[in-house]
Design an enzyme around this catalytic site. Structure first.
Site, PDB file in Angstrom:
ATOM      1  N   ASN A  13     -13.217  -6.381   6.201  1.00  0.00           N
ATOM      2  CA  ASN A  13     -13.147  -7.589   5.376  1.00  0.00           C
ATOM      3  C   ASN A  13     -12.530  -8.675   6.247  1.00  0.00           C
ATOM      4  OD1 ASN A  13     -12.608  -9.602   3.523  1.00  0.00           O
ATOM      5  ND2 ASN A  13     -10.946  -8.480   2.495  1.00  0.00           N
ATOM      6  N   LYS A  15     -12.117 -11.811   5.687  1.00  0.00           N
ATOM      7  CA  LYS A  15     -11.401 -12.905   5.003  1.00  0.00           C
ATOM      8  C   LYS A  15     -11.852 -14.242   5.574  1.00  0.00           C
ATOM      9  CE  LYS A  15      -7.832  -9.559   4.109  1.00  0.00           C
ATOM     10  NZ  LYS A  15      -6.473  -9.266   3.714  1.00  0.00           N
ATOM     11  N   HIS A  98     -10.780  -8.506  -5.123  1.00  0.00           N
ATOM     12  CA  HIS A  98      -9.784  -8.337  -4.057  1.00  0.00           C
ATOM     13  C   HIS A  98      -8.445  -8.908  -4.531  1.00  0.00           C
ATOM     14  CE1 HIS A  98      -7.612  -8.853  -0.310  1.00  0.00           C
ATOM     15  NE2 HIS A  98      -8.394  -7.907   0.169  1.00  0.00           N
ATOM     16  N   GLU A 100      -6.319 -10.699  -3.138  1.00  0.00           N
ATOM     17  CA  GLU A 100      -6.116 -12.129  -2.837  1.00  0.00           C
ATOM     18  C   GLU A 100      -6.840 -12.997  -3.859  1.00  0.00           C
ATOM     19  OE1 GLU A 100      -7.216 -11.844   1.285  1.00  0.00           O
ATOM     20  OE2 GLU A 100      -5.362 -10.739   1.647  1.00  0.00           O
ATOM     21  N   GLU A 170      -6.506  -0.623  -3.211  1.00  0.00           N
ATOM     22  CA  GLU A 170      -5.722  -1.421  -2.272  1.00  0.00           C
ATOM     23  C   GLU A 170      -4.404  -1.819  -2.928  1.00  0.00           C
ATOM     24  OE1 GLU A 170      -8.398  -3.328   0.995  1.00  0.00           O
ATOM     25  OE2 GLU A 170      -8.061  -4.761  -0.614  1.00  0.00           O
ATOM     26  N   GLY A 176      -2.017  -6.363   4.317  1.00  0.00           N
ATOM     27  CA  GLY A 176      -1.490  -7.304   5.309  1.00  0.00           C
ATOM     28  C   GLY A 176      -0.002  -7.172   5.544  1.00  0.00           C
ATOM     29  N   SER A 216      -3.335  -2.259   5.341  1.00  0.00           N
ATOM     30  CA  SER A 216      -2.715  -1.946   6.628  1.00  0.00           C
ATOM     31  C   SER A 216      -3.304  -0.702   7.306  1.00  0.00           C
ATOM     32  CB  SER A 216      -1.189  -1.820   6.482  1.00  0.00           C
ATOM     33  OG  SER A 216      -0.645  -3.045   6.022  1.00  0.00           O
TER      34      SER A 216
HETATM   35  P1  PGA Z   1      -5.253  -5.357   5.744  1.00  0.00           P
HETATM   36  O1  PGA Z   1      -6.165  -5.958   4.561  1.00  0.00           O
HETATM   37  O2  PGA Z   1      -6.041  -4.259   6.384  1.00  0.00           O
HETATM   38  O3  PGA Z   1      -5.034  -6.539   6.688  1.00  0.00           O
HETATM   39  O4  PGA Z   1      -4.003  -4.876   5.120  1.00  0.00           O
HETATM   40  C1  PGA Z   1      -6.941  -5.133   3.749  1.00  0.00           C
HETATM   41  C2  PGA Z   1      -7.741  -5.971   2.784  1.00  0.00           C
HETATM   42  O5  PGA Z   1      -7.278  -7.048   2.398  1.00  0.00           O
HETATM   43  O6  PGA Z   1      -8.860  -5.587   2.376  1.00  0.00           O
END
Ligand code: PGA
Length: 254
Positions: A13, A15, A98, A100, A170, A176, A216
């Site tokens: 992903n 982003k 997601h 976010e 997630e 992140g 992560s």
């Molecule tokens: P990350 O993000 O691997 O940077 O933790 C995962 C995601 O947002 O799908």
């Protein structure tokens, strides 16, 4: 050990990262690195790069998709993107729900559900993300939150349509953060999600549902996470931005 009835699906992903040129360069670099991998490889790229990414990935084992869409078929929604526009440029799947989108853009389960139904009815596959916040984890509400997100976001999705749905667990606190869930923590949540799906649809739907872990994920934790019975794939953010790093996650079995 019995063979899992589910494929391994590793998705990146991106982003809000990468221009068209950067996306094309990435795919050029990734294709030879993953061609021997038994995993399915998915990339959710920015809207502007979808067409070029699809062209560059043609003939490889990489599938291109989007990171969001609107729930309407079309209309006066300035700045939004419709499922049919994503299909028009060659996207095969879309990430919905997601964290976010849920937290920064205040998307509700009801809104996400409308998007899920729109995506599926127009012919896009869906990666639906669910996961609890740190507060909810601390308050012991993980199961309650997961169940609500699952049942509300997937309301009225048929058994047949469930074949086009992948779930991504997630935990918001792991996204992140450099603080992934432990493999056992993730396994427990995945098992709970599969159980919810078995009860709400049926055990066969649940048995075939791919559930990815995200938050992560890095080359050094991918193998241990993937060793868990109910972890069928990974959804990778930060570590999917470098072709070399991402390929190490795709090739976690090496
Ligand atoms: P990350 O993000 O691997 O940077 O933790 C995962 C995601 O947002 O799908």
């Amino acid at each position: 050990m019995t063979q899992s009835p589910r494929p391994v699906v590793i998705a990146g992903n991106w982003k809000m990262y990468k221009t068209i040129a950067e996306s094309v360069d990435f795919i050029k670099a990734l294709v030879p690195l993953v061609q021997e991998s038994p995993s399915q490889v998915l990339l959710a790229v920015p809207f502007t790069a979808i067409k070029s990414a699809v062209d560059e990935a043609k003939g490889s084992r990489i599938t291109i998709g989007a990171q969001n869409m609107n729930d309407a078929s079309d209309g006066a929604f300035t700045g939004e993107i419709a499922a049919r526009m994503l299909i028009d440029v060659g996207a095969e799947f879309v990430i919905l729900g997601h964290s976010e989108r849920r937290h920064l853009f205040k998307e509700s389960n009801t809104f996400i559900n409308r998007k899920v139904k729109r995506a599926l009815s127009e012919g896009l596959k869906v990666i639906l993300c669910v996961g609890e916040t740190l507060d909810q984890l601390d308050q012991g509400k993980t199961h309650e939150v997961l169940k609500e997100q699952l049942l509300e976001s997937l309301a009225e999705v048929s058994m047949e349509q469930m074949k086009s749905v992948t779930l991504a667990y997630e935990p918001v606190w792991a996204v992140g953060s450099d603080c992934p869930a432990t493999p056992l923590q993730a396994q427990e949540a995945h098992h709970f999600c599969r159980d919810c799906i078995a009860k709400a649809w049926n055990p066969e739907v649940a048995e075939h549902l791919v559930i990815q872990y995200g938050g992560s994920v890095k080359p050094d934790n991918a193998k241990e996470l993937m060793a868990q019975k109910d972890i069928d794939g990974l959804l990778v953010g930060g570590a999917s931005l470098s072709a070399e790093t991402f390929s190490k996650i795709v090739n976690y079995q090496d």
